[in-house]
Each structure stands twice: as C-alpha cells, then as structure tokens.
Write a protein that holds these residues in place. Structure first.
Motif, PDB file in Angstrom:
ATOM      1  N   CYS A   1     112.465 -19.378  11.839  1.00 32.47           N
ATOM      2  CA  CYS A   1     112.264 -20.557  12.680  1.00 32.47           C
ATOM      3  C   CYS A   1     111.951 -21.761  11.791  1.00 32.47           C
ATOM      4  O   CYS A   1     110.913 -21.791  11.108  1.00 32.47           O
ATOM      5  N   ASP A   2     112.832 -22.734  11.793  1.00 28.79           N
ATOM      6  CA  ASP A   2     112.637 -23.927  10.975  1.00 28.79           C
ATOM      7  C   ASP A   2     111.536 -24.819  11.532  1.00 28.79           C
ATOM      8  O   ASP A   2     110.880 -25.554  10.784  1.00 28.79           O
ATOM      9  N   SER A   3     111.317 -24.749  12.829  1.00 30.66           N
ATOM     10  CA  SER A   3     110.360 -25.648  13.464  1.00 30.66           C
ATOM     11  C   SER A   3     108.933 -25.386  12.988  1.00 30.66           C
ATOM     12  O   SER A   3     108.151 -26.323  12.806  1.00 30.66           O
ATOM     13  N   CYS A   4     108.572 -24.104  12.809  1.00 31.04           N
ATOM     14  CA  CYS A   4     107.198 -23.771  12.404  1.00 31.04           C
ATOM     15  C   CYS A   4     107.147 -23.111  11.036  1.00 31.04           C
ATOM     16  O   CYS A   4     106.101 -22.602  10.623  1.00 31.04           O
TER      17      CYS A   4
ATOM     18  N   LYS B   1     102.102 -24.158  15.311  1.00 33.06           N
ATOM     19  CA  LYS B   1     102.231 -25.504  14.773  1.00 33.06           C
ATOM     20  C   LYS B   1     100.908 -26.236  14.981  1.00 33.06           C
ATOM     21  O   LYS B   1     100.111 -25.863  15.858  1.00 33.06           O
TER      22      LYS B   1
ATOM     23  N   CYS C   1     104.256 -22.169  18.637  1.00 35.74           N
ATOM     24  CA  CYS C   1     105.512 -22.892  18.403  1.00 35.74           C
ATOM     25  C   CYS C   1     106.379 -22.785  19.650  1.00 35.74           C
ATOM     26  O   CYS C   1     106.669 -21.679  20.124  1.00 35.74           O
TER      27      CYS C   1
ATOM     28  N   THR D   1     109.491 -23.535  19.914  1.00 31.60           N
ATOM     29  CA  THR D   1     110.874 -23.139  19.622  1.00 31.60           C
ATOM     30  C   THR D   1     111.026 -21.628  19.593  1.00 31.60           C
ATOM     31  O   THR D   1     111.915 -21.062  20.237  1.00 31.60           O
ATOM     32  N   CYS D   2     110.164 -20.952  18.855  1.00 31.57           N
ATOM     33  CA  CYS D   2     110.275 -19.494  18.732  1.00 31.57           C
ATOM     34  C   CYS D   2     109.290 -18.752  19.614  1.00 31.57           C
ATOM     35  O   CYS D   2     109.253 -17.508  19.594  1.00 31.57           O
TER      36      CYS D   2
END
Length: 379
Positions: free
Chosen positions: A185-188, A194, A243, A245-246
């Motif tokens: 996961c790039d977001s976290c 996060k 997070c 996103t994931c």
C-alpha cells in the motif's frame, strides 16, 4: 433466450502468453511480487492499452435477424367500443374534484353536445443491450490468491456472467480471472495506519474550553486539568488512524475490473391523431395491445394497416442499430403496438363551448380550458 443461462466463453487466448512467465507453462503458480503496470497487459488479448480510466469494449458480431410473422389487416378485435357519456362525465367529475382550484360547476352542470373518438396507434421498440467496460482497480488484500499470468486471462466478452431476466436493467462488476496481483500500500507505506490529520499525529488538540491556555481566568482549567490539551476524539489519542486505502491490511490486491451493464433502450412513436390532445399526455396511459413480438433482432412491421407505424418501426430499428450495436451486444428486441383510446368531448357551460379529453384505459382527463378556476394559496 433463457435468462438464467450463462454466456458461454469464447476461444481462449493464445497459449504463447504463458511463455512470458518465468518457468514457462510447467512452473505452476507464480504470484508476482508487485502489481503489474498497465503496459504489462499489452500482450494480453482484449486488454491492450488498459488504464485506470477504462473504456467500453466493442461487442461480438450480432446474429442476423429472422423475419417474424407480420400483422395483417386489422381484425375486429382491434376495435375499441365508443366511450359512453356517463363514463366520460364521471371521469370529468373526478378530474375536477382532484384539483384544489377547480370549481365543480362545469363538470356537474356542463351539457355534453358531442363526443368524437380519435383512437391512435402507439408503437414501442425496446432493445435490451449488454455493454462491457474494463478498468484497473484495487482493493484491500484479504487473502485472495495472486493469479496474474498463471493462466491466460479470458477476454472481456469471454468472462462468464449471470444474465438477468430479459428487459431487466442491471449492473454487475466482476474481477477478471488471472489478472490479480498483490502490491504494498503506497498510501501508508505498508504500515496499515496513517497520522491523524485532525491532531497532526500528536494525539491531542487544544482544549476548547480554555483555548489551550490551561486557565479559566485565574483558575486552572477544569476541563483539561490545566494542560491546555484535549485527547483527540478522531484517533482516541493514538495519533494514528487506520489507512483508508488498505483498511489496515497493509497490502492491496490490484486487478482488472469488468463492469457489465444491461439496459432496456426504449423509443415510442404515436400515429397522428388530430384530436388536439398533446402526445406527452399519452405516455402515461395504457391502451389495447394489438401486436407484440420479440426476438434477438426484429424486422420492421411490413403490411401494418397504418403506414406510419411501419415507417416508424423501420426508422427506429435502424436508429437502435446505429446507436447501440457499436458499443453493446443486442440480446433481444421487442416491438409492441397498442391502440390508445382518445375521446374528444365538446360541452356547453353557461353560454360558451368548451372541450375536454378522456384518454387511455385509465380514463384520464385533460381539460386545459377548464372555465371555473381560481387562484388560491395553500398555507
């Protein structure tokens, strides 16, 4: 067409695709370490150039239509009995009573002088289509197997989907087999959490009661015990949140998402009836069904007693082919002709002549020049 049947898969993509996998055909399952980029689908038939935006896909070639039975001369059963005066008056009274600003005088006291039938043909063409589009998608990884390139992926129109009943609008989204891959996961940065945006990761915010000063006048703030800080309600003081996103899974499953849409595309035509009643009014009522036929592709209604119905069917069938066959698969077409009853009623109230219309099997009424209206305000 059996609505419960699956669409059969077509021919499989060329087996040479497996040669691009490390180990070749006999290497078994080979889950990639990271998600495939869009250009990795360049050698996959049906997915060349796929990106996040996706797009609609051209359908397979349609079948040739088969000539259906054609309606002949109008049988006696096509005749609608003339509307009786008492029925027309009762419909007119119901109409007036349903309007808060209409007086009952014209409906109760008006004298009917003439009733004219203007029954009109209505033609309806329905085209039931299936369209397919693909796009790159991702979701939190929840233990699914990464199957990218373990077998040749089916082309978009080869993916089996359960068809709804004919002429039933429906949308379905499905993960295309053998296109799934796992990525961090790039977001976290694969942490699953996060920093909380509300407290910027500190776990606390300024006390609202003392504005962060820790004092209320000369006294210590009782709300924050003179610290000037409140625990952040968003992250419960942790400073981090899950997070989005994931969903805390730390990894994502990326895949090709197939979206299948079934729609009933409908166009309606009314034969000229010269009564003065607006065509828009007729769209909300039913009539007497005269002819109904469906198949994969229909033919125009050659030989229909009213020439304008044949012309309309010919025009609309061509229009539907032009509008829908390039981006959708036409699964079924159906055309229906019914006869909508319309009666123009002339009546006299006081010294003037007026008109109202009774139309449809529901005996709806239209009376645009109703002579006893008032302006009222509903409080």
């Amino acid at each position: 067409m059996n609505s419960a049947a699956m669409y059969p898969p077509g021919p499989a993509p060329p087996p040479m695709m497996l040669g691009n996998m490390p180990g070749g055909v006999g290497a078994g399952v080979y889950p990639p370490l990271s998600a495939p980029t869009a250009n990795m689908f360049g050698n996959m038939p049906g997915y060349e150039g796929i990106g996040a935006a996706g797009g609609f896909l051209p359908p397979p070639m349609p079948a040739e239509p088969v000539a259906p039975p054609q309606p002949g001369a109008a049988p006696d059963s096509w005749v609608i009995p003339a509307l009786q005066e008492d029925v027309a008056r009762a419909a007119f009274k119901d109409f007036a009573n349903s309007k808060c600003c209409y007086g009952s005088g014209p409906a109760e006291e008006g004298v009917i002088t003439n009733m004219e039938p203007f029954n009109t043909f209505r033609y309806r063409l329905e085209t039931f289509t299936e369209s397919r589009s693909t796009e790159m998608a991702q979701k939190p990884h929840e233990g699914e197997t990464a199957d990218f390139y373990t077998q040749p992926a089916p082309r978009p129109w080869e993916v089996e989907v359960q068809a709804p009943a004919l002429f039933t609008n429906h949308t379905e989204e499905k993960r295309v087999p053998y296109t799934s891959s796992i990525k961090e996961c790039d977001s976290c940065h694969s942490k699953g959490t996060k920093a909380c945006e509300k407290c910027t990761g500190s776990g606390h915010n300024s006390c609202l009661k003392c504005n962060g000063s820790g004092k209320e006048g000369e006294q210590n703030c009782s709300a924050c015990n003179a610290t000037g800080k409140d625990r952040c309600s968003t992250c419960s003081g942790r400073g981090t949140i899950q997070c989005n996103t994931c969903k805390g899974k730390k990894q994502l499953l990326t895949y090709v998402k197939l979206k299948v849409e079934w729609k009933t595309q409908t166009d309606t035509f009314f034969a000229e009836q010269n009564s003065g009643l607006k065509v828009d009014d007729l769209s909300s009522v039913s009539g007497k069904e005269l002819f109904k036929y469906s198949q994969c592709l229909v033919y125009p209604l050659h030989g229909f007693p009213n020439a304008s119905i044949f012309e309309a069917s010919d025009r609309l069938i061509k229009e539907h082919q032009t509008k829908f066959a390039q981006t959708s698969r036409i699964l079924q077409q159906r055309h229906v002709v019914d006869l909508v009853p319309i009666t123009k009623v002339n009546y006299k109230w006081k010294t003037n002549m007026h008109v109202f219309y009774v139309y449809g099997n529901e005996n709806k009424v239209s009376a645009e020049d109703y002579p006893a209206t008032c302006c009222c305000v509903i409080l």
